[in-house]
Structures are given as C-alpha cells and as structure tokens.
Design an enzyme around this catalytic site. Structure first.
Site, mmCIF file in Angstrom:
data_model
loop_
_atom_site.group_PDB
_atom_site.id
_atom_site.type_symbol
_atom_site.label_atom_id
_atom_site.label_comp_id
_atom_site.label_asym_id
_atom_site.label_seq_id
_atom_site.Cartn_x
_atom_site.Cartn_y
_atom_site.Cartn_z
ATOM 1 N N GLU B 215 17.842 -15.910 24.192
ATOM 2 C CA GLU B 215 17.188 -16.944 23.468
ATOM 3 C C GLU B 215 16.472 -16.181 22.163
ATOM 4 O O GLU B 215 16.346 -14.739 22.349
ATOM 5 C CB GLU B 215 16.409 -17.859 23.990
ATOM 6 C CG GLU B 215 17.000 -18.651 25.112
ATOM 7 C CD GLU B 215 16.114 -19.668 26.104
ATOM 8 O OE1 GLU B 215 14.625 -19.261 25.770
ATOM 9 O OE2 GLU B 215 16.403 -20.522 26.611
ATOM 10 N N HIS B 256 11.481 -22.387 25.271
ATOM 11 C CA HIS B 256 10.298 -21.683 26.150
ATOM 12 C C HIS B 256 9.444 -20.922 25.393
ATOM 13 O O HIS B 256 9.611 -21.033 24.034
ATOM 14 C CB HIS B 256 11.171 -20.550 27.012
ATOM 15 C CG HIS B 256 12.140 -21.055 28.014
ATOM 16 N ND1 HIS B 256 13.694 -20.897 27.671
ATOM 17 C CD2 HIS B 256 11.997 -21.679 29.248
ATOM 18 C CE1 HIS B 256 14.261 -21.364 28.638
ATOM 19 N NE2 HIS B 256 13.402 -22.000 29.643
#
Lengths: 397, 299
Positions: B215, B256
């Site tokens: 990510e 996140h």
C-alpha cells in the site's frame, strides 16, 4: 496530523530551542507593524495545511509597506476550503552557515532516526540531490534520549568548539520533544548560525502521530486545537461529515474513512486494503467513483443501511456497487440486509440500484439467499475483484 | 516445512475474554491450532472453549512450553502485554491491536529484539500455514478459512489482513495454493517487514514463489527491492500495490494508519518502479497474480 508552523514553533520555544524572531498576525495592518518592529527585510508565511501551497504561501518583503500588501495576498489564499490561520512575520537573518534536521521513524530499523545536513531544505529532497551531505543517527523510543547521540551527530557534521555544544543542545532538545509529543515527523528545514555564534531555527514542519491525538490532548489543548480538528488536507464536505457521524454513532464496525469524489458510481466497499484495491479497480476499468468508503470490523445492519442511503442520495449517483475482498470477520449477510434496507427505504427496488454485489466470505450463503429474494445477483469468490469492478463499470454505462 | 509456525506450535492468547478474541480462539481451535492458555487479568480460573484463563503469562510459561502469543488487548494495555510476554520468554509475538502509536510500536520491537523475540504486527491478523496451524485471527470462521487457504507453493505477505485472504483465495482457486500466509500489519512501524521475513520463505522448501500485497506509505517495498537485489533470491516475487489513486491526492490518508503519501518513497508509483527494477513482477490486478506466479515458476 499537521501542525501549523506557528504551533510547532510554540512547542519548540517552550522547550528552549532558539528561534528566529517571529510573530503571528491576522491582519495586513498588524503585519506592517511587526515588520516595522523587526526592521529590515522580513519573510511572511501563510499558515496553511493543504499540500501544493509551499511556494504560494511564502513571500519576502523588503519593507513594512510591502509586508502589508504581501500579508493581504497571503490571507486571501484558499487552504483547501479554509482560510489561512494567520501569517507568520519573521526576521530573515543571514547566517555564517545553515543546516537542516529531520526526525522521523525508520520502518527498516523500526527506530526513531535523526538526519542532519549542512544544507537547508527538506532531508527527503536533499537525499535525492546531495546524499553525501546527509548524516544520520538512530536512537531509541524505549530508553531516554542521551545527549551523546546528538553530540556524535554534530561531530559528523564536522562541528567543533562552541558550535558542537550548541548544536548538541538543539538536537537533544528536539529529539526529546519529538518523543514526548508523539511526533511522526519533525523537519527543521533551516537552522542558521548567526553572526554572534548562536543558532536559530528559521523553518519548521511538524506532524503529530494521529493515533496519539487522544493521549496528547493536553498539549493540543494548550495549542488551541479544536477537539475534532484532524487537519485534513481540505475541509471535509457535508457528505464526509455525515459519513463520519454515521460511523461515530454506532460502535459496531467501521465505515471510515469516507471521502467524496466527483464520479457517478456509488461505492459501498470494504475493507482497509480491499477499499484501496477496489477503488483502483473501478478506475482502471474506466469508472469514476463517487466516493471512497471502507466497511470493516463487522458493521451492523443499521450502519450498512445508513451508508447505503448516504451514498445513493449523493447528487449524480444513480447506482451503487457493493464490493469487498473475501471477508473474515465482517458478515456478508449483515451487509446484504443493510444495503437492501437502505435502498427500499429510499423507495427503490434493490435490483435497479445494485450494479454488483461481491462480498464473499463469512456468512456468504445467507447473503446469497437474501439477495436472491430481491432479484439481485450474488457474486461469489470465483468472481475476482477486477472482474467485479469491470462488470460494475460496464453496467453503469 | 512451514514459516514460523509448525504442527506442534503451542500458543496463548492475551486478552482472550475480549469479543474478538473469543471468536478467533474458537476459530483457531476448530482449525486445529493448539491454544494452551489465555490471559485476562482478574479472570484467572475461568475457561474459554476449554482453554484455561490465567491472570499472568508466567503462570503458563512456568508449566508449559509456549511458542507464541497473540495479543489482542485494548490499546492502552498493548505495550504492557507485549513486555509481559517477552519477559516470560515467548519468542513469537503477534499483535493484533490497532491504533498503537509508532513510538510505542518502536519501543516494543526494540525490546523484543534485545530478548531474541520476533514481533508480527501491530495491526495485523497473524499467520496461517494451511491445514497445519493458524496463529491469530486471519481467515475468519474455520469453514471459510479452509475455502480460501489450501496448501500449496506460494508464500504470501500482506500489509492488509483482508487482502491476505483475498490473495490466498485467488491462489487457492488457481490451484497454486499457499505455503504460509502472513498478515504483517498496516502500521508505519511494524515488527517484521517483507525484508525481515523473506529469508524465512527462502529457507522454506515448500515455498516456490512469494506474493506481496503493499500500500502507499513507508519504505518496506524499497527495502524488499534492495534485499532481492543483494541476495540473489531463489524466489520469484510478485507484488501488488493498492491505492494508486492516492498518488493524485498527496497528504490524504485512506485505509491503514501507515497509508499516506507524504514523501516520495510513499507513493505507489515509486514503489512499483523500485520493485520492477529489482526484478519483482508487479501485478496490475489481483486477478493477474496467479498467472504471473505461474509464469515465474514455470508451471
């Protein structure tokens, strides 16, 4: 969470870090007055959060009159839908030498690290252009900071004599406040050695670890942070505020972060990594997402219902795609029930509004049954994320 | 062979009486994992699905061999729980708890390193070696877990717990299967990065290739690329980078805690470039991963 520079400087000042003469003003008139007091050329910095304003938010002024007009221009800047939080008017001493310091966490060693250079600028940028001019020292978040680490760093910048001891004090002070206040990043992009041998910090950028905002509340209070001020890069929209409200009002599951985009495909998608992947997949197939969402942590039927209604009520959105990675803890049947309920409450038929329903995993058989009842096709785990996104984009036309 | 866990792997659950812990304890037991105790202060003497609950970790480690612990206590107690486990001599520590500030994560990981313990997470779901052991909450109910994770040849490391299951499901459907899957956590400071764990896959004879899910944010991908170039790994690596849309939205955070594009190295474009240069195949879509793995292992 980004601090305004004047706030960061307040923290530094409190901890005895020497700063250049500086004052926050809220009007052009006051800017002129401060510039007069300082005497000589000044620098003016609009207090803004949004990225991309780095160049536009700083102006130099040779005299008080031009400080006034510069301040007027800076105060008119658009900071992602907000007004600037004032303008810093600062002296611009020319020094014998200039340095930069940067504190952050190194994900490779998992330790806090301080980098220093004998050039001004952001260490991140200097790393590209002048890697040989950067020195680094890791330190510990487990043990108290020891001054010798700062001394060794100063030594490796080739400092000696009073310069060495002064720099050691500054680096130690900054390291301690970096740890104490749970900062994620602290960049002193310009630290100047003045004619009298003293050092002064000119430019600071500081970010708070967002996860520490609750335990750092006393410090944030002192700086005047509003409780719900998360320092987003732009003002949240009504849609985003309502999404946050829905999330906060029901502790079961998480639907945030929720963000508004300008596309036409409503997304009821999850979860953390799944939402990132699905948003990319929709765009890759030529679709324009109307929003970002993240259903995770097993949301209640009610939460899924309210999210569905919010997304479907957004102007320009006619249909929604309900998609997720293979879920483990989130129950597919609860998501299905919430989505169906939301759509019927708005007076529509689920089959007319759902582009695709791809939420495989926990309780998938029950989800399939519910959807079948409403004539909505249920895509199971054999339909990949990319395929689901492709079908959704194709159907919206 | 397997990575980190094995057939006789015995572990405990700290915070076992919490809602989430109750669920995954049941799921792990149904999957066949050996959970030999749980800890919740003040609840010693109880049982959870037949697992005895204690007030302290040491009560268990004094009597039995404990290979690992899964920590799922509330945020404010997480560092303390980790120190307790490490001081009691436990060497494999999974931290599921979300929202631990990076300063605390850094301190825990440093303490673990000083005591020869390994931390996976925080903000992760744990490890599965299909049909051998499940160590943590990865994969959900045992019946779903068995559907998504079938034994096979591909090692998986992922910054997202949910996407670990998604990718393993794709590998399972394709017939390649999974050797060991590790949800490494989505925070900016985690105990074990791709580069820390890849040597374990390298040494695992069941693993023929590795898939990583990544990510925006952080240096883990650059570090993996460097490791690959420096170690002439026998393992082909296929990577997928999510959140490419974030390249157009600097400073915004999605997903996140570690997911933000502030520095150059944070950006998906930069990560993909570095990994490609190191010979790592970068998948355009999740669905392309099995095909790329097959092409790389000649199967």
């Amino acid at each position: 969470m980004r601090f305004y520079e004047f706030e960061a400087k307040q923290l530094l000042k409190k901890h005895g870090i020497p700063l250049v003469q500086s004052e926050l003003v809220e009007t052009p008139k006051k800017a002129k007055k401060v510039a007069t007091n300082i005497g000589g050329p000044v620098i003016l910095k609009a207090q803004v959060i949004a990225p991309g304003l780095a160049a536009a938010s700083v102006k130099e002024a040779a005299d008080p009159a031009s400080a006034k007009s510069a301040a007027a221009e800076l105060l008119a800047l658009d900071d992602g839908g907000r007004k600037p939080k004032g303008v810093l008017v600062e002296a611009r001493p020319t020094g014998d030498a200039v340095y930069s310091l940067s504190f952050t966490y190194d994900g490779t060693t998992k330790l806090p690290v301080v980098a220093a250079s004998d050039m001004a600028g952001k260490i991140d940028d200097l790393g590209d252009t002048h890697p040989e001019r950067i020195v680094r020292r890791h330190f510990s978040a487990l043990y108290p900071f020891s001054d010798y680490i700062a001394k060794e760093l100063a030594k490796s910048l080739s400092l000696g004599g009073a310069d060495l001891t002064r720099m050691t004090r500054i680096v130690s002070g900054l390291a301690r406040l970096f740890l104490k206040y749970d900062l994620a990043d602290l960049d002193i992009t310009s630290l100047v050695k003045l004619g009298d041998g003293n050092f002064a910090v000119l430019d600071v950028e500081a970010d708070l670890e967002i996860e520490a905002r609750h335990r750092q509340r006393p410090m944030l209070e002192e700086l005047g942070f509003a409780k719900d001020d998360l320092r987003q890069v732009r003002e949240p929209t009504e849609f985003e505020l309502e999404g946050a409200r829905i999330d906060a009002e029901d502790p079961r599951g998480i639907i945030s972060p929720i963000a508004e985009f300008d596309g036409n495909i409503g997304l009821v998608i999850g979860a953390g990594g799944g939402s990132l992947t699905l948003t990319d997949a929709v765009r890759k197939h030529g679709g324009r997402p109307a929003n970002y969402a993240a259903i995770g942590g097993n949301p209640s039927v009610d939460k899924a219902r309210r999210l569905t209604k919010l997304v479907l009520s957004k102007p320009g959105v006619d249909k929604i795609a309900v998609m997720s990675n293979v879920v483990s803890n989130t129950r597919a049947d609860l998501v299905a029930r919430g989505v169906i309920k939301g759509i019927t409450e708005l007076g529509f038929k689920p089959a007319d509004k759902i582009l695709i329903f791809r939420v495989p995993g926990a309780w998938e058989a029950d989800a399939a049954k519910i959807l079948q009842k409403y004539g909505v096709e249920y895509c199971d785990r054999t339909v990949s994320i990319s395929e689901a996104a492709r079908r959704a984009v194709e159907k919206v036309g | 062979m397997a990575v980190i866990v094995h057939e006789d792997f015995q572990f405990i659950v700290q915070g076992i009486t919490g809602r989430e812990a109750l669920n995954f304890t049941r799921e792990c037991l149904q999957y066949g994992s050996k959970i030999i105790g749980g800890v919740t202060p003040g609840k010693g003497g109880r049982e959870v699905y037949g697992v005895p609950v204690y007030d302290t970790v040491r009560e268990i480690t004094q009597k039995q061999r404990v290979d690992g612990t899964v920590i799922t206590v509330p945020l404010a107690f997480a560092p303390d729980a980790a120190y307790e486990a490490i001081d009691a001599g436990i060497k494999e520590v999974i931290i599921i708890t979300e929202g631990i500030p990076r300063k605390d994560a850094s301190a825990i990981v440093e303490y673990a390193a000083l005591h020869g313990a390994r931390v996976i997470g925080p903000n992760c779901l744990g490890i599965i070696v299909p049909d051998v052991c499940r160590f943590g909450s990865l994969g959900g109910p045992a019946v779903d877990c068995r559907k998504a994770f079938k034994p096979g040849v591909v090692g998986v490391m992922s910054r997202s717990g949910g996407m670990t299951t998604e990718i393993c499901n794709a590998l399972t459907l394709s017939g390649l299967g999974v050797s060991t899957a590790i949800s490494i956590g989505g925070d900016p400071v985690i105990g074990s990065t791709y580069a820390d764990l890849i040597p374990l896959f390298e040494a695992d004879e069941d693993t023929k290739a590795v898939v990583v899910y990544s990510e925006p944010g952080g240096t883990a991908e650059a570090e993996l690329a460097r490791w690959t170039q420096e170690h002439h790994s026998r393992l082909p690596i296929v990577a997928f980078v999510a959140g490419r849309f974030m390249d157009e939205m600097p400073g915004m955070s999605f997903g996140h805690a570690g997911t933000v594009v502030n520095k150059k190295v944070d950006s998906p474009a930069d990560k993909m470039r570095r990994m490609r240069e190191a010979g790592i195949s970068v998948a355009e879509e999740i669905g392309d991963i099995p095909g790329l793995v097959r092409a790389r292992i000649g199967n």
